[in-house]
Scaffold this motif. Structure first.
Motif, PDB file in Angstrom:
ATOM      1  N   SER A 117      -0.257   7.410  -2.773  1.00 33.94           N
ATOM      2  CA  SER A 117      -0.732   8.126  -3.958  1.00 33.94           C
ATOM      3  C   SER A 117      -2.116   8.744  -3.723  1.00 33.94           C
ATOM      4  N   SER A 118      -3.011   7.993  -3.112  1.00 33.44           N
ATOM      5  CA  SER A 118      -4.357   8.523  -2.863  1.00 33.44           C
ATOM      6  C   SER A 118      -4.321   9.655  -1.839  1.00 33.44           C
ATOM      7  N   ALA A 129       4.893  10.976  -6.171  1.00 34.06           N
ATOM      8  CA  ALA A 129       5.043   9.557  -5.841  1.00 34.06           C
ATOM      9  C   ALA A 129       5.007   8.777  -7.144  1.00 34.06           C
ATOM     10  N   GLU A 130       5.981   7.913  -7.323  1.00 37.19           N
ATOM     11  CA  GLU A 130       6.081   7.144  -8.560  1.00 37.19           C
ATOM     12  C   GLU A 130       6.375   5.683  -8.234  1.00 37.19           C
ATOM     13  N   TYR A 131       5.693   4.775  -8.941  1.00 41.48           N
ATOM     14  CA  TYR A 131       5.916   3.339  -8.773  1.00 41.48           C
ATOM     15  C   TYR A 131       6.907   2.894  -9.834  1.00 41.48           C
ATOM     16  N   TYR A 148       1.975  13.088   4.460  1.00 45.22           N
ATOM     17  CA  TYR A 148       1.549  13.040   3.053  1.00 45.22           C
ATOM     18  C   TYR A 148       1.540  14.431   2.437  1.00 45.22           C
ATOM     19  N   ALA A 149       1.187  15.442   3.226  1.00 47.49           N
ATOM     20  CA  ALA A 149       1.116  16.823   2.729  1.00 47.49           C
ATOM     21  C   ALA A 149       2.480  17.342   2.268  1.00 47.49           C
ATOM     22  N   LYS A 173       2.753  -2.432  -3.809  1.00 46.62           N
ATOM     23  CA  LYS A 173       1.658  -1.802  -4.546  1.00 46.62           C
ATOM     24  C   LYS A 173       0.627  -1.210  -3.587  1.00 46.62           C
ATOM     25  N   ALA A 174       0.320  -1.910  -2.496  1.00 48.77           N
ATOM     26  CA  ALA A 174      -0.653  -1.417  -1.512  1.00 48.77           C
ATOM     27  C   ALA A 174      -0.141  -0.131  -0.856  1.00 48.77           C
ATOM     28  N   ILE A 175       1.136  -0.089  -0.517  1.00 46.45           N
ATOM     29  CA  ILE A 175       1.724   1.114   0.087  1.00 46.45           C
ATOM     30  C   ILE A 175       1.668   2.274  -0.902  1.00 46.45           C
TER      31      ILE A 175
END
Length: 106
Positions: free
Chosen positions: A101-102, A29-31, A23-24, A94-96
């Motif tokens: 994103s968080s 990140a875009e949906y 993640y670092a 969406k969950a991924i």
């Protein structure tokens, strides 16, 4: 299969290379809905899966791991490279995205 863990996520792919992304290392990140995947230049494609190196007008060359016919995608950038993930189930996608994103905004 996308597996979100504490510090990274893994994509276990059938017929193509598995990857792990910290993640670092993710810049953005875009949906997205109805993303234009373009054409496959290297990789694997079937009636069920599209994976490998693709090319479209927006990104040029990029990496795609998606179910064929996916309607929603997560577009990730890292050090000038683009990775796009597309799942069959919009709730899974969406969950991924929510987890990734968080994690990158911590």
């Amino acid at each position: 299969e996308v597996k979100c863990e504490d510090t990274s996520f893994k994509i276990n792919a059938t017929y193509w290379t598995d990857i792990e992304v910290d993640y670092a290392d993710i810049d953005t990140a875009e949906y997205r809905k109805d993303f234009d995947v373009g054409i496959r230049t290297n990789g694997f494609g079937s009636a069920r899966l599209s994976m490998g190196i693709f090319e479209n007008e927006e990104f040029g060359s990029y990496t795609l791991y998606a179910y064929t016919g996916a309607k929603e995608y997560v577009v990730l950038t890292s050090e000038g490279k683009t990775l796009v993930i597309g799942m069959r189930d919009t709730n899974d996608m969406k969950a991924i995205y929510d987890v990734i994103s968080s994690k990158i905004n911590e």
